[in-house]
Design a protein around this motif. Structure first.
Motif, PDB file in Angstrom:
ATOM      1  N   ILE A 110       1.161  -4.557   7.611  1.00 46.11           N
ATOM      2  CA  ILE A 110       1.365  -3.558   7.854  1.00 46.11           C
ATOM      3  C   ILE A 110       3.032  -3.574   8.552  1.00 46.11           C
ATOM      4  N   LYS A 125      -4.061   2.032  12.174  1.00 46.46           N
ATOM      5  CA  LYS A 125      -3.484   0.297  11.550  1.00 46.46           C
ATOM      6  C   LYS A 125      -3.024  -0.198  13.061  1.00 46.46           C
ATOM      7  N   ILE A 284      -7.451  -1.212  10.194  1.00 44.87           N
ATOM      8  CA  ILE A 284      -6.537  -1.686   9.474  1.00 44.87           C
ATOM      9  C   ILE A 284      -6.872  -0.961   8.440  1.00 44.87           C
ATOM     10  N   LYS A 285      -7.802  -1.620   8.175  1.00 47.78           N
ATOM     11  CA  LYS A 285      -7.993  -1.247   6.473  1.00 47.78           C
ATOM     12  C   LYS A 285      -9.705   0.061   6.063  1.00 47.78           C
TER      13      LYS A 285
END
Length: 286
Positions: A110, A125, A284-285
């Motif tokens: 990231i 995220k 995050i995904k």
């Protein structure tokens, strides 16, 4: 058979089972380790050997562009370092702890995306990354203070380098037969480590004699299955689905340690950390 292997659910199941077995068998096999470099090379070579038998399961194909091979060579150089660090980190850390630390590579990805790829800043995220960082701080907390030993540091560095490799090595596996790709990514690092440390066949035989043979061979087989199933799962299904499921390894290993090793120390903290990791990966995904 091929239809079953093309189900992403089956690949995730293979990954989770093989990851759990590998963590335990490798921990058993490496108790009498004398040379971490030789152990790394042995594991890579045996993994490559098992991968040879899986070649017929995938389409035979190779890239036609030279740049793909150059990128693959660069990433295998990085893999040589990460494999070496991970071998010693696994030696000194419990499987559940190592599994949780592995998720740091997602955090680094990231950061690299924001800094180098100029990706859009997404609050969810960042929150997910912070949860993963928090979970890793929790597992390093012991007896009222934070404990960061050399094995913890090795795992941290290896995950940083792995993220660098992933940044470079985007979808390279799609150009190859998956088993052949696995053979390349473990055998080339084995050659590099052997040359750098001047390891001979005699050195490897001597080191191999130190181990529980059955446990070591099973560890190599399950590592082979881990590598192939993880890549295949990502090829078949969205990262947003697969990544959180892979993160379950930390919780599974913690439960296995409780059941088989009667290891109750920090069990609750490990479970909380594992849940934070899964939530973090999901955010995050998204």
């Amino acid at each position: 058979m091929m239809k079953i292997l093309n189900l992403w659910q089956i690949q995730v199941f293979i990954y989770l089972i093989s990851a759990c077995i590998f963590a335990r068998t490798f921990k058993l096999a490496n108790r009498d380790m004398k040379d971490a470099n030789a152990l790394t090379v042995l594991l890579e070579l045996f993994t490559a050997l098992f991968a040879i038998f899986l070649i017929p399961l995938f389409e035979i194909k190779f890239p036609g562009e030279i740049k793909v091979y150059i990128i693959l060579l660069i990433t295998t150089l990085i893999y040589a370092i990460t494999d070496r660090l991970n071998i010693e980190a696994r030696y000194g850390l419990k499987p559940s702890t190592f599994s949780m630390l592995k998720q740091l590579s997602t955090v680094f990805m990231i950061i690299f995306g924001l800094v180098f790829l100029k990706e859009k800043f997404v609050p969810l995220k960042v929150i997910g990354a912070l949860l993963i960082i928090l979970s890793n701080l929790l597992i390093s907390y012991d007896n009222g203070k934070f404990e960061f030993n050399k094995y913890f540091l090795m795992a941290f560095i290896s995950n940083f380098l792995f993220a660098v490799a992933m940044l470079i090595n985007v979808n390279i596996s799609d150009y190859f037969n998956l088993a052949i790709y696995t053979i390349i990514t473990v055998s080339v690092p084995a050659i590099i480590i052997s040359l750098f440390n001047r390891l001979t066949f005699k050195n490897l035989i001597k080191e191999f004699k130190c181990y529980n043979k059955n446990a070591f061979i099973l560890a190599a087989l399950t590592w082979c299955l881990m590598l192939i199933s993880s890549v295949r799962a990502y090829q078949l299904k969205s990262v947003t689905i697969v990544a959180p499921l892979f993160a379950l390894t930390s919780i599974i290993n913690a439960v296995v340690e409780l059941i088989f090793d009667k290891d109750r120390k920090n069990f609750l903290i490990k479970i909380i950390s594992g849940i934070l990791i899964i939530v973090g990966v999901i955010l995050i995904k998204l």
